[in-house]
Design a protein around this motif. Structure first.
Motif, PDB file in Angstrom:
ATOM      1  N   LYS A  89      31.365  38.696  54.163  1.00  0.00           N
ATOM      2  CA  LYS A  89      32.447  39.488  53.551  1.00  0.00           C
ATOM      3  C   LYS A  89      33.638  38.585  53.198  1.00  0.00           C
ATOM      4  CE  LYS A  89      31.284  43.856  53.205  1.00  0.00           C
ATOM      5  NZ  LYS A  89      31.092  44.447  51.880  1.00  0.00           N
ATOM      6  N   SER A  90      33.983  37.657  54.094  1.00  0.00           N
ATOM      7  CA  SER A  90      35.085  36.725  53.805  1.00  0.00           C
ATOM      8  C   SER A  90      34.750  35.857  52.602  1.00  0.00           C
ATOM      9  CB  SER A  90      35.367  35.822  55.008  1.00  0.00           C
ATOM     10  OG  SER A  90      35.904  36.559  56.078  1.00  0.00           O
ATOM     11  N   LEU A  91      33.529  35.338  52.553  1.00  0.00           N
ATOM     12  CA  LEU A  91      33.112  34.496  51.431  1.00  0.00           C
ATOM     13  C   LEU A  91      33.087  35.304  50.136  1.00  0.00           C
ATOM     14  CD1 LEU A  91      30.246  32.556  53.214  1.00  0.00           C
ATOM     15  CD2 LEU A  91      32.501  31.677  52.600  1.00  0.00           C
ATOM     16  N   GLN A  92      32.623  36.523  50.223  1.00  0.00           N
ATOM     17  CA  GLN A  92      32.557  37.408  49.065  1.00  0.00           C
ATOM     18  C   GLN A  92      33.966  37.637  48.487  1.00  0.00           C
ATOM     19  OE1 GLN A  92      31.563  41.559  49.990  1.00  0.00           O
ATOM     20  NE2 GLN A  92      29.756  41.279  48.685  1.00  0.00           N
ATOM     21  N   LEU A  93      34.921  37.930  49.361  1.00  0.00           N
ATOM     22  CA  LEU A  93      36.298  38.167  48.908  1.00  0.00           C
ATOM     23  C   LEU A  93      36.911  36.916  48.284  1.00  0.00           C
ATOM     24  CD1 LEU A  93      37.630  40.364  51.853  1.00  0.00           C
ATOM     25  CD2 LEU A  93      37.203  41.101  49.497  1.00  0.00           C
ATOM     26  N   ILE A  94      36.736  35.771  48.944  1.00  0.00           N
ATOM     27  CA  ILE A  94      37.261  34.508  48.398  1.00  0.00           C
ATOM     28  C   ILE A  94      36.604  34.218  47.057  1.00  0.00           C
ATOM     29  CG2 ILE A  94      37.400  32.005  48.689  1.00  0.00           C
ATOM     30  CD1 ILE A  94      37.364  32.539  51.748  1.00  0.00           C
ATOM     31  N   GLY A  95      35.287  34.387  46.982  1.00  0.00           N
ATOM     32  CA  GLY A  95      34.562  34.104  45.747  1.00  0.00           C
ATOM     33  C   GLY A  95      35.058  34.949  44.591  1.00  0.00           C
ATOM     34  N   LYS A  96      35.159  36.244  44.806  1.00  0.00           N
ATOM     35  CA  LYS A  96      35.626  37.139  43.737  1.00  0.00           C
ATOM     36  C   LYS A  96      37.064  36.816  43.326  1.00  0.00           C
ATOM     37  CE  LYS A  96      32.690  41.161  44.585  1.00  0.00           C
ATOM     38  NZ  LYS A  96      32.666  42.586  44.978  1.00  0.00           N
ATOM     39  N   GLU A  97      37.913  36.603  44.322  1.00  0.00           N
ATOM     40  CA  GLU A  97      39.326  36.328  44.032  1.00  0.00           C
ATOM     41  C   GLU A  97      39.503  35.019  43.264  1.00  0.00           C
ATOM     42  OE1 GLU A  97      43.439  35.223  46.422  1.00  0.00           O
ATOM     43  OE2 GLU A  97      41.980  36.515  47.431  1.00  0.00           O
ATOM     44  N   SER A 107      30.029  41.336  40.133  1.00  0.00           N
ATOM     45  CA  SER A 107      29.228  42.311  40.893  1.00  0.00           C
ATOM     46  C   SER A 107      27.836  41.767  41.198  1.00  0.00           C
ATOM     47  CB  SER A 107      29.152  43.646  40.149  1.00  0.00           C
ATOM     48  OG  SER A 107      28.491  43.497  38.920  1.00  0.00           O
ATOM     49  N   LYS A 108      27.275  40.998  40.286  1.00  0.00           N
ATOM     50  CA  LYS A 108      25.937  40.433  40.512  1.00  0.00           C
ATOM     51  C   LYS A 108      25.992  39.219  41.453  1.00  0.00           C
ATOM     52  CE  LYS A 108      22.059  38.352  38.061  1.00  0.00           C
ATOM     53  NZ  LYS A 108      21.571  37.804  36.786  1.00  0.00           N
ATOM     54  N   SER A 109      26.908  38.318  41.199  1.00  0.00           N
ATOM     55  CA  SER A 109      26.943  37.042  41.925  1.00  0.00           C
ATOM     56  C   SER A 109      27.480  37.155  43.346  1.00  0.00           C
ATOM     57  CB  SER A 109      27.792  36.027  41.164  1.00  0.00           C
ATOM     58  OG  SER A 109      27.193  35.755  39.920  1.00  0.00           O
ATOM     59  N   PHE A 110      28.276  38.180  43.618  1.00  0.00           N
ATOM     60  CA  PHE A 110      28.873  38.315  44.941  1.00  0.00           C
ATOM     61  C   PHE A 110      28.491  39.627  45.618  1.00  0.00           C
ATOM     62  CE2 PHE A 110      31.607  35.345  42.601  1.00  0.00           C
ATOM     63  CZ  PHE A 110      31.520  34.254  43.434  1.00  0.00           C
ATOM     64  N   ASN A 164      44.266  31.503  60.729  1.00  0.00           N
ATOM     65  CA  ASN A 164      43.106  32.406  60.788  1.00  0.00           C
ATOM     66  C   ASN A 164      42.833  33.093  59.451  1.00  0.00           C
ATOM     67  OD1 ASN A 164      45.326  34.044  60.798  1.00  0.00           O
ATOM     68  ND2 ASN A 164      44.601  35.428  62.393  1.00  0.00           N
ATOM     69  N   VAL A 165      43.392  32.544  58.361  1.00  0.00           N
ATOM     70  CA  VAL A 165      43.220  33.118  57.031  1.00  0.00           C
ATOM     71  C   VAL A 165      42.259  32.233  56.216  1.00  0.00           C
ATOM     72  CG1 VAL A 165      44.393  33.764  54.888  1.00  0.00           C
ATOM     73  CG2 VAL A 165      45.540  34.087  57.102  1.00  0.00           C
ATOM     74  N   PRO A 166      41.137  32.799  55.730  1.00  0.00           N
ATOM     75  CA  PRO A 166      40.237  32.011  54.883  1.00  0.00           C
ATOM     76  C   PRO A 166      40.871  31.791  53.514  1.00  0.00           C
ATOM     77  CG  PRO A 166      39.430  34.265  55.061  1.00  0.00           C
ATOM     78  CD  PRO A 166      40.646  34.165  55.940  1.00  0.00           C
ATOM     79  N   ILE A 167      40.892  30.521  53.067  1.00  0.00           N
ATOM     80  CA  ILE A 167      41.593  30.183  51.822  1.00  0.00           C
ATOM     81  C   ILE A 167      40.686  29.532  50.781  1.00  0.00           C
ATOM     82  CG2 ILE A 167      43.851  30.034  52.916  1.00  0.00           C
ATOM     83  CD1 ILE A 167      43.447  26.957  52.994  1.00  0.00           C
TER      84      ILE A 167
END
Length: 173
Positions: A15-23, A43-46, A69-72
């Motif tokens: 979920k963290s990677l997904q959010l970073i990736g989309k953002e 939507s497809k890639s993440f 503690n924040v993924p950047i």
């Protein structure tokens, strides 16, 4: 410079990677692409399924960059058959180095690249390669600064838009 931390990612981090990736993908490419193509790609890639499958692949490795503690940002590298194109048994592919725009200029991309270099050396690989969009001069300059040279081109499908990526490689000594 502030102390940032790079840690290996696991399936539980999807979920963290997904959010970073989309953002980060949106920050970098939304202004150069249609809203429809961006939405189709994101939507497809993440998707949950794609992220979990990628994180479960033994020939891929993910690393997360943290500010406390924040993924950047994050790094995805591939070996063997996980490589998107060359599938060179003696090469490491950098598939993604994503860093939030608010952290650009803070050397996070360099830290993630250094982690990829460390992985390549640990695995005794002979080269590192990647594809970078020809319309992304900031990234091209970053890779050239780190010793990469263009060796080919390939098509990257962004929704229904066919774009050209420059394939770059660095031979390891």
């Amino acid at each position: 410079m502030e102390a940032y931390n790079i840690t290996p990612a696991s399936v539980e981090d999807y979920k963290s990677l997904q959010l970073i990736g989309k953002e980060t993908f949106s920050e970098t490419f939304a202004s150069s692409n249609t809203e429809e193509n961006m939405e189709m790609y994101l939507s497809k890639s993440f998707s949950d399924e794609k992220m979990i499958n990628e994180l479960s692949n033994k020939e891929s490795m993910f690393f997360i960059a943290w500010d406390k503690n924040v993924p950047i940002g994050y790094l995805k590298v591939n070996t063997g058959e996980a490589q998107t194109e060359l599938q060179d048994p003696f090469a490491l592919e950098i598939e993604r180095i994503y860093v939030k725009a608010s952290y650009h200029g803070k050397k996070i991309g360099q830290l993630l690249y250094d982690k990829a270099l460390e992985v390549a050396h640990q695995k005794d690989l002979k080269s590192i390669w990647l594809g970078v969009w020809e319309e992304n001069p900031r990234a091209i300059k970053f890779y050239e600064k780190n010793g990469f040279l263009a060796f080919d081109k390939h098509v990257f499908k962004m929704g229904d838009d066919m774009q050209t990526d420059i394939m770059m490689r660095k031979i390891l000594g």
